[in-house]
Design a protein around this motif. Structure first.
Motif, short mmCIF file in Angstrom:
data_model
loop_
_atom_site.label_atom_id
_atom_site.label_comp_id
_atom_site.label_asym_id
_atom_site.label_seq_id
_atom_site.Cartn_x
_atom_site.Cartn_y
_atom_site.Cartn_z
N THR A 22 17.91 34.66 22.48
CA THR A 22 17.57 34.81 21.07
C THR A 22 18.45 33.93 20.20
N TYR A 26 17.26 30.84 17.64
CA TYR A 26 17.58 30.65 16.22
C TYR A 26 18.35 29.35 16.00
N SER A 27 19.18 29.00 16.95
CA SER A 27 19.96 27.77 16.82
C SER A 27 19.05 26.55 16.90
N ARG A 29 16.10 26.27 15.97
CA ARG A 29 15.30 26.16 14.76
C ARG A 29 16.14 25.94 13.50
N ILE A 31 18.32 27.78 12.11
CA ILE A 31 18.66 28.95 11.30
C ILE A 31 20.15 29.26 11.42
N ARG A 52 25.59 35.31 9.70
CA ARG A 52 24.23 34.80 9.53
C ARG A 52 23.27 35.50 10.50
N LEU A 53 23.71 35.68 11.73
CA LEU A 53 22.86 36.34 12.72
C LEU A 53 22.61 37.80 12.36
N VAL A 56 20.00 37.64 9.74
CA VAL A 56 18.72 37.25 10.34
C VAL A 56 18.08 38.44 11.06
N ARG A 57 18.89 39.15 11.84
CA ARG A 57 18.35 40.29 12.57
C ARG A 57 17.80 41.35 11.62
N ARG A 60 14.54 40.12 10.09
CA ARG A 60 13.45 40.17 11.08
C ARG A 60 12.95 41.60 11.29
N LEU A 66 10.08 33.64 9.93
CA LEU A 66 11.23 32.77 10.16
C LEU A 66 11.41 31.73 9.06
N ARG A 70 14.89 31.45 7.01
CA ARG A 70 15.71 30.23 6.95
C ARG A 70 16.04 29.88 5.50
#
Length: 315
Positions: A22, A26-27, A29, A31, A52-53, A56-57, A60, A66, A70
């Motif tokens: 996962t 993300y990396s 893309r 993000i 950041r993760l 993002v989580r 989501r 996505l 971003r």
């Protein structure tokens, strides 16, 4: 210091609680971009990547796509703006799901056919304007030509359902059943007859110039006057019921300007039987659910008692 430390993709996955796959996704893309690379070319991430993760989580899990995520993490979009837009979209989805749940629940409870289910689904999806038009047609059929009277204008307002913008499933179910009732020609005719009878009673008072006389509907009068007899358990066929019958028939005789005789009592019995139509009471109960009102008191016990008492005395 920890803030200066760089983490491999595996270490970042452990810190963020995500899988390596996962994080790499993300990396790739962009993000969560790597801060540096090791001499061997492996990606290295700073401590800010963990934050950041985490964001993002969360986004989501809330259902954001996505592309939007971003833009949020890159601060191209403000989080409040995105949250507001997403909340609005979810509100629409919730309303649709409530409508579907209400229809499916009604189908399950009523054992509906596919055709009936389709009909209910259409009723549930009507726009506010369409709902108003449907109810307007019903009220016009019931009160048309009589709605100029102040008393009936108030009654029309009290019989108008107002489904809220964000209804509960029970309100949607009630609305669907109520809408079906308004489309029933026999129910329309029954309510129209009651309206015309009440209008005639009011006209009879006005013709006699008794504008200060009682204007309450006879059903409400009967409920109040018969209440003590019901609470006392008096048999409607017994002599103890005579005084109660005399009281509400005298009121009806006054409304019509006629003597209290056997013909008037037969007419009153027929009138109360029409008022006691279960569909009328069902409409009022459904109306209360749709509008968020307290459930109305049932007139059925008082009307059943009164009709039986009148029939015994006019047989």
């Amino acid at each position: 210091m920890e803030g200066d430390a760089l983490y491999s993709i595996g270490e970042l996955a452990r810190r963020s609680g995500l899988t390596v796959k996962t994080v790499r996704f993300y990396s790739d893309r962009g993000i969560v971009a790597p801060t540096d690379r090791s001499p061997a070319g492996y990606r290295r991430y700073g401590i800010d990547a963990v934050a950041r993760l985490d964001l993002v989580r969360t986004l989501r899990e809330l259902g954001l796509d996505l592309t939007t995520i971003r833009k949020v993490v890159d601060r191209e979009l403000s989080l409040p703006e995105v949250a507001a837009a997403h909340a609005d979209a979810l509100a629409v989805q919730i309303r649709v799901l409530r409508l579907r749940r209400a229809v499916l629940t009604a189908v399950a409870e009523r054992g509906s056919t596919p055709e009936e289910m389709e009909f209910m689904h259409r009723l549930a999806r009507l726009s506010e304007d369409e709902r108003r038009r449907l109810i307007g047609e019903f009220l016009d059929a019931v009160f048309g030509g009589l709605d100029d009277a102040p008393a009936f204008a108030g009654v029309m307002r009290s019989m108008t359902p107002e489904l809220p913008d964000d209804p509960e499933a029970e309100q949607v179910q009630a609305w669907v059943e109520l809408a079906e009732l308004t489309l029933d020609p026999e129910f329309r005719a029954s309510v129209r007859q009651l309206t015309e009878e009440q209008a005639a009673e009011q006209v009879a008072l006005q013709v006699r110039g008794e504008t200060t006389g009682p204007r309450r509907d006879i059903a409400g009068v009967v409920r109040d006057q018969v209440g003590p007899a019901l609470r006392a358990g008096i048999d409607p066929a017994s002599p103890q019921a005579d005084s109660f019958v005399a009281e509400f028939t005298a009121h009806y005789a006054y409304l019509l300007g006629r003597p209290d005789d056997i013909d008037l009592r037969r007419r009153l019995a027929a009138r109360l039987e029409r008022v006691n139509d279960p569909r009328r009471e069902r409409y009022l109960r459904l109306l209360a659910v749709v509008n968020g009102w307290a459930a109305p008191e049932s007139l059925a016990p008082a009307l059943d008692w009164s009709v039986q008492a009148l029939r015994v005395r006019t047989a």
